[in-house]
Design a protein around this motif. Structure first.
Motif, PDB file in Angstrom:
ATOM      1  N   THR A 146      32.144  52.528 -43.923  1.00  0.00           N
ATOM      2  CA  THR A 146      33.337  52.554 -43.062  1.00  0.00           C
ATOM      3  C   THR A 146      33.045  52.057 -41.655  1.00  0.00           C
ATOM      4  N   THR A 147      31.770  52.053 -41.257  1.00  0.00           N
ATOM      5  CA  THR A 147      31.397  51.689 -39.892  1.00  0.00           C
ATOM      6  C   THR A 147      30.165  50.798 -39.916  1.00  0.00           C
ATOM      7  N   VAL A 148      30.217  49.696 -39.196  1.00  0.00           N
ATOM      8  CA  VAL A 148      29.067  48.793 -39.110  1.00  0.00           C
ATOM      9  C   VAL A 148      27.957  49.462 -38.315  1.00  0.00           C
ATOM     10  N   THR A 149      26.748  49.378 -38.815  1.00  0.00           N
ATOM     11  CA  THR A 149      25.595  49.971 -38.146  1.00  0.00           C
ATOM     12  C   THR A 149      24.668  48.884 -37.616  1.00  0.00           C
ATOM     13  N   ILE A 150      23.751  49.300 -36.760  1.00  0.00           N
ATOM     14  CA  ILE A 150      22.743  48.364 -36.253  1.00  0.00           C
ATOM     15  C   ILE A 150      21.902  47.838 -37.415  1.00  0.00           C
ATOM     16  N   GLU A 151      21.653  48.673 -38.413  1.00  0.00           N
ATOM     17  CA  GLU A 151      20.883  48.239 -39.579  1.00  0.00           C
ATOM     18  C   GLU A 151      21.598  47.121 -40.326  1.00  0.00           C
ATOM     19  N   ALA A 152      22.928  47.175 -40.379  1.00  0.00           N
ATOM     20  CA  ALA A 152      23.691  46.110 -41.042  1.00  0.00           C
ATOM     21  C   ALA A 152      23.575  44.801 -40.263  1.00  0.00           C
ATOM     22  N   ILE A 153      23.581  44.882 -38.930  1.00  0.00           N
ATOM     23  CA  ILE A 153      23.377  43.685 -38.096  1.00  0.00           C
ATOM     24  C   ILE A 153      22.009  43.097 -38.371  1.00  0.00           C
ATOM     25  N   ASP A 154      20.992  43.946 -38.395  1.00  0.00           N
ATOM     26  CA  ASP A 154      19.617  43.468 -38.624  1.00  0.00           C
ATOM     27  C   ASP A 154      19.474  42.829 -40.001  1.00  0.00           C
ATOM     28  N   ALA A 155      20.224  43.347 -40.992  1.00  0.00           N
ATOM     29  CA  ALA A 155      20.101  42.843 -42.360  1.00  0.00           C
ATOM     30  C   ALA A 155      20.593  41.412 -42.484  1.00  0.00           C
ATOM     31  N   VAL A 156      21.556  41.018 -41.660  1.00  0.00           N
ATOM     32  CA  VAL A 156      22.113  39.654 -41.763  1.00  0.00           C
ATOM     33  C   VAL A 156      21.637  38.752 -40.638  1.00  0.00           C
ATOM     34  N   ALA A 157      20.798  39.256 -39.749  1.00  0.00           N
ATOM     35  CA  ALA A 157      20.436  38.515 -38.537  1.00  0.00           C
ATOM     36  C   ALA A 157      19.743  37.193 -38.837  1.00  0.00           C
ATOM     37  N   VAL A 158      18.797  37.194 -39.770  1.00  0.00           N
ATOM     38  CA  VAL A 158      18.045  35.961 -40.049  1.00  0.00           C
ATOM     39  C   VAL A 158      18.982  34.873 -40.567  1.00  0.00           C
ATOM     40  N   SER A 159      19.844  35.228 -41.501  1.00  0.00           N
ATOM     41  CA  SER A 159      20.768  34.231 -42.058  1.00  0.00           C
ATOM     42  C   SER A 159      21.764  33.733 -41.017  1.00  0.00           C
ATOM     43  N   ALA A 160      22.201  34.605 -40.127  1.00  0.00           N
ATOM     44  CA  ALA A 160      23.223  34.238 -39.148  1.00  0.00           C
ATOM     45  C   ALA A 160      22.670  33.446 -37.973  1.00  0.00           C
ATOM     46  N   LEU A 161      21.364  33.568 -37.690  1.00  0.00           N
ATOM     47  CA  LEU A 161      20.839  32.996 -36.453  1.00  0.00           C
ATOM     48  C   LEU A 161      19.760  31.934 -36.632  1.00  0.00           C
ATOM     49  N   ARG A 162      19.152  31.810 -37.812  1.00  0.00           N
ATOM     50  CA  ARG A 162      17.989  30.928 -37.936  1.00  0.00           C
ATOM     51  C   ARG A 162      18.318  29.478 -37.591  1.00  0.00           C
ATOM     52  N   HIS A 163      19.540  29.010 -37.855  1.00  0.00           N
ATOM     53  CA  HIS A 163      19.890  27.622 -37.566  1.00  0.00           C
ATOM     54  C   HIS A 163      20.454  27.440 -36.158  1.00  0.00           C
ATOM     55  N   ARG A 164      20.515  28.523 -35.381  1.00  0.00           N
ATOM     56  CA  ARG A 164      21.049  28.447 -34.030  1.00  0.00           C
ATOM     57  C   ARG A 164      19.948  28.466 -32.964  1.00  0.00           C
ATOM     58  N   LEU A 165      18.694  28.601 -33.388  1.00  0.00           N
ATOM     59  CA  LEU A 165      17.605  28.690 -32.427  1.00  0.00           C
ATOM     60  C   LEU A 165      17.178  27.303 -31.948  1.00  0.00           C
ATOM     61  N   ARG A 166      16.837  27.232 -30.682  1.00  0.00           N
ATOM     62  CA  ARG A 166      16.266  25.996 -30.162  1.00  0.00           C
ATOM     63  C   ARG A 166      14.842  25.852 -30.677  1.00  0.00           C
ATOM     64  N   ARG A 167      14.433  24.633 -30.904  1.00  0.00           N
ATOM     65  CA  ARG A 167      13.068  24.404 -31.359  1.00  0.00           C
ATOM     66  C   ARG A 167      12.088  24.605 -30.200  1.00  0.00           C
ATOM     67  N   ASP A 168      11.054  25.357 -30.486  1.00  0.00           N
ATOM     68  CA  ASP A 168      10.029  25.636 -29.487  1.00  0.00           C
ATOM     69  C   ASP A 168       8.740  24.938 -29.905  1.00  0.00           C
ATOM     70  N   PRO A 169       8.338  23.845 -29.220  1.00  0.00           N
ATOM     71  CA  PRO A 169       7.137  23.117 -29.620  1.00  0.00           C
ATOM     72  C   PRO A 169       5.861  23.937 -29.479  1.00  0.00           C
ATOM     73  N   LEU A 170       5.917  25.018 -28.703  1.00  0.00           N
ATOM     74  CA  LEU A 170       4.735  25.855 -28.506  1.00  0.00           C
ATOM     75  C   LEU A 170       4.655  27.002 -29.506  1.00  0.00           C
ATOM     76  N   ASP A 171       5.686  27.133 -30.338  1.00  0.00           N
ATOM     77  CA  ASP A 171       5.718  28.210 -31.325  1.00  0.00           C
ATOM     78  C   ASP A 171       5.864  27.582 -32.707  1.00  0.00           C
ATOM     79  N   GLU A 172       4.801  27.613 -33.483  1.00  0.00           N
ATOM     80  CA  GLU A 172       4.808  26.974 -34.790  1.00  0.00           C
ATOM     81  C   GLU A 172       5.341  27.869 -35.896  1.00  0.00           C
TER      82      GLU A 172
END
Length: 341
Positions: free
Chosen positions: A298-324
């Motif tokens: 009935t209520t969204v939790t922080i755990e629910a946010i964390d569960a979908v975070a990788v799928s929702a954000l992985r293509h929105r990150l800027r490329r970091d040449p210093l982080d492989e």
């Protein structure tokens, strides 16, 4: 049309299947991008999704899948029917439409009906793939190889939800809102940033790494190839159960609460990762709400946010040449830092 491989019979690929199910529960999440090796079930999963979608109501005899109960953006014919109180509805399957890489702009957007023009001299519009996909899913295999003029067309329609065709003496506007699903192999090139930003969730798939899973994939595929109808019948009950889950989650979606503390967590995560714009937070909220509805919460939790975070954000990150490290690892690291704070 041949028998479709059952969605529920796909072995593994949990992230991909979950992303597709969440988009089926709430299309406002946006498109789904599935990148990975060849032969990992990307196309199979998208085409199998059609069997999971509960039927929708459409206006009778409408070529654009207008919703009879939601006349906010009807086509010209449905607008006229509404004016005289004659608009009727019927049940229809949710469309899952393939957009081939070699399709012409006329085939995608629609064009003059040449047969009517030549036979009767009548100027009539022949709807394209965008009309067929309205209120459903538009699937593009090898989306990273799509020609630029079609990318531009999709961006315009995705932004407005309206397809405008003005050529050959025609001036047509019709609703075209759909979930864009793209798959591809990252070795064959990247997507244009403007198109990449239109996908709500991004999923990476790979071949199974254990012997048992690979054997199970081969056995199930062989059984399907030998007897497609029998195999589909054997999995029919599993697909039906999943369809009921999706239907129930859709019903619950409007009642799900999203506390401010959860939104603050989503915003903090996006800020820590340097995500541009606010689509990251919106997608996190919508995907977590759909996840909660699927779990009968009935209520969204922080755990629910964390569960979908990788799928929702992985293509929105800027490329970091210093982080492989990959984008998924960077998100997991940021989540760990927020939890420790």
């Amino acid at each position: 049309m041949g028998q479709t491989y059952p969605f529920s019979a796909i072995v593994g690929q949990a992230e991909m299947k979950r992303a597709l199910i969440l988009a089926a529960i709430d299309p406002r999440i946006g498109g789904i991008l599935v990148f990975g090796d060849r032969g990992t079930g990307k196309t199979t999963a998208v085409r199998g999704l059609a069997g999971l979608l509960p039927p929708m109501r459409v206006a009778s005899d409408c070529r654009f899948n207008c919703a009879p109960g939601e006349p906010a953006e009807p086509c010209t014919r449905c607008r006229a029917e509404i004016a005289v109180g004659r608009l009727r509805g019927k049940a229809a399957p949710v469309p899952v439409i393939d957009l081939p890489l070699g399709a012409s702009e006329d085939r995608v957007a629609g064009a003059l009906d040449l047969e009517k023009a030549l036979v009767s001299g009548e100027k009539a519009f022949e709807p394209g793939l965008l009309a067929s996909a309205h209120r459903g899913f538009l699937y593009i295999d090898e989306v990273n190889l799509l020609e630029d003029h079609l990318v531009d067309l999709l961006l315009d329609v995705a932004a407005s939800g309206i397809n405008v065709v003005e050529r050959e003496g025609l001036s047509i506007r019709h609703p075209a809102r759909f979930v864009l699903v793209g798959s591809g192999n990252p070795e064959e090139g990247d997507l244009r940033p403007q198109l990449l930003d239109r996908f709500g969730l991004s999923v990476e798939v790979a071949s199974p790494r254990d012997v048992a899973s690979r054997v199970e994939v081969v056995k199930r595929r062989d059984a399907f190839d030998r007897d497609p109808k029998g195999f589909a019948q054997a999995w029919k009950r599993h697909d039906a159960a999943m369809r009921r889950q999706i239907g129930a989650a859709r019903q619950r979606l409007g009642e799900i609460r999203v506390p401010d503390a959860v939104l603050e967590h989503a915003a903090s995560l996006c800020l820590s990762l340097g995500v541009d714009g606010l689509r990251g937070e919106l997608t996190l909220m919508r995907a977590a709400r759909a996840e909660t509805a699927l779990a009968a919460g009935t209520t969204v939790t922080i755990e629910a946010i964390d569960a979908v975070a990788v799928s929702a954000l992985r293509h929105r990150l800027r490329r970091d040449p210093l982080d492989e490290t990959g984008s998924g690892a960077r998100i997991e690291r940021a989540l760990g830092a927020l939890q420790a704070a």
